[in-house]
Design a protein around this motif. Structure first.
Motif, PDB file in Angstrom:
ATOM      1  N   ASN A   1      31.431  -9.418  30.920  1.00 58.00           N
ATOM      2  CA  ASN A   1      31.393  -9.757  32.504  1.00 58.00           C
ATOM      3  C   ASN A   1      29.585  -9.676  32.634  1.00 58.00           C
ATOM      4  OD1 ASN A   1      32.029 -10.985  34.855  1.00 58.00           O
ATOM      5  ND2 ASN A   1      32.247  -8.949  35.870  1.00 58.00           N
ATOM      6  N   GLN A   2      28.595 -10.121  31.686  1.00 60.95           N
ATOM      7  CA  GLN A   2      27.335 -10.052  31.944  1.00 60.95           C
ATOM      8  C   GLN A   2      26.645 -11.329  31.776  1.00 60.95           C
ATOM      9  OE1 GLN A   2      25.086  -6.860  30.201  1.00 60.95           O
ATOM     10  NE2 GLN A   2      27.082  -5.923  29.161  1.00 60.95           N
ATOM     11  N   CYS A   3      25.405 -11.624  32.338  1.00 59.96           N
ATOM     12  CA  CYS A   3      25.007 -13.019  32.486  1.00 59.96           C
ATOM     13  C   CYS A   3      23.232 -12.711  32.581  1.00 59.96           C
ATOM     14  CB  CYS A   3      25.570 -13.728  33.688  1.00 59.96           C
ATOM     15  SG  CYS A   3      24.885 -15.382  33.716  1.00 59.96           S
ATOM     16  N   ILE A   4      22.629 -13.557  32.134  1.00 59.70           N
ATOM     17  CA  ILE A   4      21.153 -13.671  32.071  1.00 59.70           C
ATOM     18  C   ILE A   4      20.703 -15.089  33.073  1.00 59.70           C
ATOM     19  CG2 ILE A   4      19.079 -13.749  30.941  1.00 59.70           C
ATOM     20  CD1 ILE A   4      20.457 -12.538  28.205  1.00 59.70           C
ATOM     21  N   HIS A   5      20.068 -14.490  33.849  1.00 58.05           N
ATOM     22  CA  HIS A   5      19.581 -15.592  34.897  1.00 58.05           C
ATOM     23  C   HIS A   5      18.018 -15.964  34.867  1.00 58.05           C
ATOM     24  CE1 HIS A   5      20.817 -17.401  38.900  1.00 58.05           C
ATOM     25  NE2 HIS A   5      21.883 -17.519  38.150  1.00 58.05           N
ATOM     26  N   VAL A   6      17.344 -16.694  35.158  1.00 53.17           N
ATOM     27  CA  VAL A   6      15.976 -17.002  35.304  1.00 53.17           C
ATOM     28  C   VAL A   6      15.872 -17.455  36.793  1.00 53.17           C
ATOM     29  CG1 VAL A   6      15.473 -17.610  33.009  1.00 53.17           C
ATOM     30  CG2 VAL A   6      16.310 -19.223  34.543  1.00 53.17           C
ATOM     31  N   GLU A   7      14.732 -16.792  37.256  1.00 52.22           N
ATOM     32  CA  GLU A   7      14.123 -17.299  38.670  1.00 52.22           C
ATOM     33  C   GLU A   7      12.570 -17.744  38.462  1.00 52.22           C
ATOM     34  OE1 GLU A   7      16.704 -16.805  40.423  1.00 52.22           O
ATOM     35  OE2 GLU A   7      17.949 -15.418  39.388  1.00 52.22           O
ATOM     36  N   VAL A   8      12.465 -18.777  39.219  1.00 48.49           N
ATOM     37  CA  VAL A   8      11.051 -19.250  39.134  1.00 48.49           C
ATOM     38  C   VAL A   8      10.353 -19.448  40.675  1.00 48.49           C
ATOM     39  CG1 VAL A   8       9.545 -21.199  38.255  1.00 48.49           C
ATOM     40  CG2 VAL A   8      11.453 -20.762  37.222  1.00 48.49           C
ATOM     41  N   VAL A   9       9.302 -18.565  41.014  1.00 52.59           N
ATOM     42  CA  VAL A   9       8.753 -18.333  42.175  1.00 52.59           C
ATOM     43  C   VAL A   9       7.623 -19.370  42.284  1.00 52.59           C
ATOM     44  CG1 VAL A   9       7.875 -17.067  43.915  1.00 52.59           C
ATOM     45  CG2 VAL A   9       9.466 -15.947  42.363  1.00 52.59           C
ATOM     46  N   VAL A  10       7.831 -20.341  42.888  1.00 57.11           N
ATOM     47  CA  VAL A  10       6.546 -21.356  42.779  1.00 57.11           C
ATOM     48  C   VAL A  10       5.549 -21.479  44.344  1.00 57.11           C
ATOM     49  CG1 VAL A  10       6.363 -24.037  42.581  1.00 57.11           C
ATOM     50  CG2 VAL A  10       8.443 -23.019  41.559  1.00 57.11           C
ATOM     51  N   PHE A  11       4.538 -21.269  43.780  1.00 58.71           N
ATOM     52  CA  PHE A  11       3.613 -20.903  44.849  1.00 58.71           C
ATOM     53  C   PHE A  11       2.532 -22.253  44.996  1.00 58.71           C
ATOM     54  CE2 PHE A  11       4.152 -16.360  43.615  1.00 58.71           C
ATOM     55  CZ  PHE A  11       4.349 -16.021  44.887  1.00 58.71           C
ATOM     56  N   THR A  12       2.087 -22.560  46.254  1.00 57.29           N
ATOM     57  CA  THR A  12       0.993 -23.335  46.557  1.00 57.29           C
ATOM     58  C   THR A  12       0.154 -22.860  47.487  1.00 57.29           C
ATOM     59  OG1 THR A  12       0.693 -25.883  46.628  1.00 57.29           O
ATOM     60  CG2 THR A  12       2.124 -24.572  48.360  1.00 57.29           C
TER      61      THR A  12
ATOM     62  N   SER B   1      16.445 -20.929  24.935  1.00 56.62           N
ATOM     63  CA  SER B   1      15.596 -19.501  25.009  1.00 56.62           C
ATOM     64  C   SER B   1      15.348 -19.474  26.616  1.00 56.62           C
ATOM     65  CB  SER B   1      14.204 -19.745  24.355  1.00 56.62           C
ATOM     66  OG  SER B   1      13.463 -20.757  25.031  1.00 56.62           O
ATOM     67  N   ILE B   2      14.989 -18.300  26.707  1.00 54.70           N
ATOM     68  CA  ILE B   2      14.890 -18.016  28.281  1.00 54.70           C
ATOM     69  C   ILE B   2      13.717 -18.927  28.827  1.00 54.70           C
ATOM     70  CG2 ILE B   2      13.906 -16.306  30.003  1.00 54.70           C
ATOM     71  CD1 ILE B   2      15.278 -14.170  27.975  1.00 54.70           C
ATOM     72  N   ASP B   3      12.661 -19.327  28.214  1.00 52.93           N
ATOM     73  CA  ASP B   3      11.749 -20.096  28.640  1.00 52.93           C
ATOM     74  C   ASP B   3      12.096 -21.615  28.795  1.00 52.93           C
ATOM     75  OD1 ASP B   3       9.941 -18.063  28.422  1.00 52.93           O
ATOM     76  OD2 ASP B   3       8.748 -18.803  26.831  1.00 52.93           O
ATOM     77  N   GLU B   4      13.085 -21.970  28.087  1.00 54.74           N
ATOM     78  CA  GLU B   4      13.614 -23.316  28.035  1.00 54.74           C
ATOM     79  C   GLU B   4      14.531 -23.436  29.240  1.00 54.74           C
ATOM     80  OE1 GLU B   4      13.704 -24.515  23.516  1.00 54.74           O
ATOM     81  OE2 GLU B   4      15.400 -23.536  24.251  1.00 54.74           O
ATOM     82  N   ALA B   5      15.247 -22.350  29.320  1.00 56.09           N
ATOM     83  CA  ALA B   5      16.004 -22.239  30.649  1.00 56.09           C
ATOM     84  C   ALA B   5      15.239 -22.143  32.080  1.00 56.09           C
ATOM     85  CB  ALA B   5      17.022 -20.942  30.517  1.00 56.09           C
TER      86      ALA B   5
ATOM     87  N   LYS C   1       8.566 -31.170  37.008  1.00 62.41           N
ATOM     88  CA  LYS C   1       8.266 -31.388  35.703  1.00 62.41           C
ATOM     89  C   LYS C   1       7.045 -31.102  35.292  1.00 62.41           C
ATOM     90  CE  LYS C   1      11.552 -35.362  35.402  1.00 62.41           C
ATOM     91  NZ  LYS C   1      11.859 -36.478  34.983  1.00 62.41           N
ATOM     92  N   LYS C   2       6.877 -30.501  33.905  1.00 60.86           N
ATOM     93  CA  LYS C   2       5.508 -30.122  33.232  1.00 60.86           C
ATOM     94  C   LYS C   2       4.618 -29.145  34.007  1.00 60.86           C
ATOM     95  CE  LYS C   2       5.490 -34.800  30.810  1.00 60.86           C
ATOM     96  NZ  LYS C   2       4.733 -35.937  30.397  1.00 60.86           N
ATOM     97  N   VAL C   3       5.470 -28.414  34.679  1.00 62.96           N
ATOM     98  CA  VAL C   3       4.674 -27.156  35.466  1.00 62.96           C
ATOM     99  C   VAL C   3       4.424 -26.143  34.446  1.00 62.96           C
ATOM    100  CG1 VAL C   3       4.975 -25.578  37.357  1.00 62.96           C
ATOM    101  CG2 VAL C   3       5.904 -27.845  37.490  1.00 62.96           C
ATOM    102  N   PHE C   4       3.259 -25.515  34.437  1.00 63.43           N
ATOM    103  CA  PHE C   4       2.975 -24.325  33.785  1.00 63.43           C
ATOM    104  C   PHE C   4       3.639 -23.233  34.378  1.00 63.43           C
ATOM    105  CE2 PHE C   4       0.248 -20.323  33.100  1.00 63.43           C
ATOM    106  CZ  PHE C   4       0.452 -20.346  31.882  1.00 63.43           C
ATOM    107  N   ILE C   5       4.408 -22.309  33.858  1.00 61.85           N
ATOM    108  CA  ILE C   5       4.957 -21.044  34.567  1.00 61.85           C
ATOM    109  C   ILE C   5       4.690 -19.873  33.424  1.00 61.85           C
ATOM    110  CG2 ILE C   5       7.134 -22.300  35.217  1.00 61.85           C
ATOM    111  CD1 ILE C   5       8.742 -21.621  32.922  1.00 61.85           C
ATOM    112  N   LYS C   6       4.582 -18.584  34.208  1.00 60.29           N
ATOM    113  CA  LYS C   6       4.172 -17.436  33.324  1.00 60.29           C
ATOM    114  C   LYS C   6       5.311 -16.410  33.916  1.00 60.29           C
ATOM    115  CE  LYS C   6       1.175 -14.919  31.476  1.00 60.29           C
ATOM    116  NZ  LYS C   6       0.644 -15.089  30.148  1.00 60.29           N
TER     117      LYS C   6
END
Length: 240
Positions: free
Chosen positions: A25-36, A70-74, A86-91
């Protein structure tokens, strides 16, 4: 079901299968905070949940990591699926893993941030799991679902770090810009003022930007020169 004690786990005697209660019962998530940056304010992208838990509440974009990526791909996939970006640079900047941060299961979230020009993208306002999307001033962020307020706060700290120590601001400018435009962006994100001449001298001395040879047209005052970032790719550099 065979149960293992913590001491057995430390000694490597555990069986790493789905039936082991130490792993189930474990899971890996990704969150992407997008700023402008828009109209002199830093804004972040929020989505309104269309499913439970927290139906109708606001979150930052994200989702589950699949077993075949991978986590980055997710992070890239979830950002596109939930927003159309699409094609957004993420860190990648942090991992959030409090035991009870998600009511459904043990959820560890790996967080990313992005800085984009909001006027150059078309957002999806409704997806399979979201009902709406909006840009929100960082000073007016409502109470978000899960621990996403904490994620946003940490992301803003990290964004300011990257602005000082890299050329990440380049992602706000499609081609060329004037030096006053660039200075206003730095001042907005960092919430501080710079001397105009020192700011220009600093960025030129670092080789961060260069003149394009063009100038403003149809200007009612002295036309400003246009500049561009020297490198298109992300670069770590100590600016301030």
């Amino acid at each position: 079901m065979i149960k293992y004690s913590y001491n057995q786990f430390i000694r490597g005697e555990e069986n790493m299968d789905a039936s082991n209660p130490l792993y189930e019962n474990q899971c890996i998530h990704v969150e992407v905070v997008v700023f402008t940056v828009d109209e002199g304010k830093v804004k972040t992208l929020l989505l309104q949940r269309g499913v439970g838990p927290f139906l109708g509440e606001w979150i930052v974009p994200g989702g589950v990591v699949f077993n075949n990526e991978s986590i980055d791909e997710a992070a890239v996939r979830e950002l596109e699926e939930k927003t159309g970006l699409k094609k957004v640079f993420i860190k990648q900047f942090y991992a959030f893993g409090e035991v009870n941060r998600d009511p459904r299961m043990r959820m560890v979230s790996v967080a990313y941030l992005a800085l984009i020009d909001m006027h150059k993208v078309d957002l999806q306002h409704m997806t399979l799991k979201t009902m709406d999307s909006k840009w929100c001033d960082i000073g007016d962020i409502p109470k978000l679902a899960f621990d996403h307020n904490q994620i946003c706060d940490r992301a803003l700290e990290e964004l300011r770090h990257y602005v000082i120590n890299s050329n990440i601001v380049k992602d706000l400018f499609y081609k060329q810009f004037t030096m006053p435009e660039l200075q206003r962006v730095y001042e907005t994100i960092l919430d501080r003022k710079f001397d105009r001449r020192n700011f220009r001298r600093k960025l030129l001395s670092l080789g961060l930007v260069e003149k394009t040879g063009g100038i403003e047209e149809n200007s009612s005052h002295r036309p400003a020169e246009y500049y561009r970032f020297v490198k298109d790719e992300y670069e770590e550099i100590d600016i301030f």
